[in-house]
Design a protein around this motif. Sequence first.
Motif, PDB file in Angstrom:
ATOM      1  N   ASP A   3       0.860  -1.175   0.000  1.00 24.08           N
ATOM      2  CA  ASP A   3       0.000   0.000   0.000  1.00 24.08           C
ATOM      3  C   ASP A   3       0.899   1.229   0.000  1.00 24.08           C
ATOM      4  N   LYS A   4       0.961   1.904  -1.148  1.00 24.42           N
ATOM      5  CA  LYS A   4       1.828   3.084  -1.248  1.00 24.42           C
ATOM      6  C   LYS A   4       1.173   4.288  -0.575  1.00 24.42           C
ATOM      7  N   PRO A   5       1.863   4.907   0.380  1.00 27.17           N
ATOM      8  CA  PRO A   5       1.297   6.105   1.004  1.00 27.17           C
ATOM      9  C   PRO A   5       1.493   7.332   0.116  1.00 27.17           C
ATOM     10  N   GLN A   6       0.814   8.407   0.461  1.00 32.37           N
ATOM     11  CA  GLN A   6       0.954   9.649  -0.293  1.00 32.37           C
ATOM     12  C   GLN A   6       2.322  10.263  -0.041  1.00 32.37           C
ATOM     13  N   GLY A   7       2.877  10.878  -1.059  1.00 26.75           N
ATOM     14  CA  GLY A   7       4.101  11.643  -0.894  1.00 26.75           C
ATOM     15  C   GLY A   7       5.375  10.930  -1.277  1.00 26.75           C
ATOM     16  N   ILE A   8       5.320   9.618  -1.528  1.00 30.28           N
ATOM     17  CA  ILE A   8       6.512   8.927  -2.009  1.00 30.28           C
ATOM     18  C   ILE A   8       6.248   8.426  -3.425  1.00 30.28           C
ATOM     19  N   THR A   9       7.312   8.255  -4.182  1.00 27.20           N
ATOM     20  CA  THR A   9       7.175   7.750  -5.537  1.00 27.20           C
ATOM     21  C   THR A   9       7.091   6.225  -5.515  1.00 27.20           C
ATOM     22  N   SER A  10       6.637   5.678  -6.605  1.00 25.02           N
ATOM     23  CA  SER A  10       6.607   4.212  -6.728  1.00 25.02           C
ATOM     24  C   SER A  10       8.032   3.665  -6.715  1.00 25.02           C
TER      25      SER A  10
END
Length: 297
Positions: free
Chosen positions: A15-22
């Motif tokens: 689950d990617k959080p907001q504010g970081i890139t893939s």
Amino acid sequence: MPAASSSPDGILLVDKPQGITSHTAVSRARKALGTRKVGHAGTLDPMATGLLILGIGPSTRLLTHMVGLDKTYTATIALGAATTTDDAEGEETTAADASHLSGADLTAPIAALTGDIEQVPSAVSAIKVDGERAYNLVRAGEQVELKPRPVTVARFDVLAFRAGERAEVDVVIDCSSGTYIRALARDLGAALGVGGHLTALRRTRVGPFEVDGAPIADALPQEGAAELLLPPARAAARILPVAQLDDERTANLTHGRRTASLEGEEGIVAAIHGERLIGIARVSGNRLLPVTNFPTA
């Protein structure tokens, strides 16, 4: 049962959080799992959150069969302004009072954006124009005009509408791979005559894979991360028909040889022996043809 390999191998749902890139999410997975061989089945913008599918070790070979899966998103669209990027990270290009709008006004334009449609991708997409990424050209100040392309929006439902000078709409969208949610926000605002852009985006599903229960990408444990991996055979069985192989067919496919097919439909299958993924194969007539083999333990 073959002996376990010391190298991690499988599919990792995060689950990617907001504010970081893939790319940052991939780097965290590499560190947690102690391997450089990590790939993904489609990125998310830094402002977006939600499901990333990562292939680890030999299972990176499965990603080719995952990038085209349909997806589900939840999103918030702001009505009353258009931006250079079709989302909240861009500069406003137009603004209009949207306070006259009601939820009922959304019905017709949303219906027009549902089904099989021709969509012009966002100008800041990763699509290449004369060998350059569109977003790089936009950042360099160039005007980019992309051609419309066919996509399918199977569901475009309003979850909530908040009226105001800058109205907000919460939506859920099921769509084909290659659909730009930012472009849907842009086109909805344009159809209503007030402009629109995306302010929040979350990917909740890719094909049969759900974000519920997936670990946060920037909080993967440094020990035990390999226990989070979905084994290759189980992952492949969720996206492809399964051909259960006997010993002879397994030996043939392992060595790249054609072998007699099992009964089944024509097309691509996951060739599995016991609980091990032997490879991806194609059923053609009465033959099973190797497409991608997976290494033995």
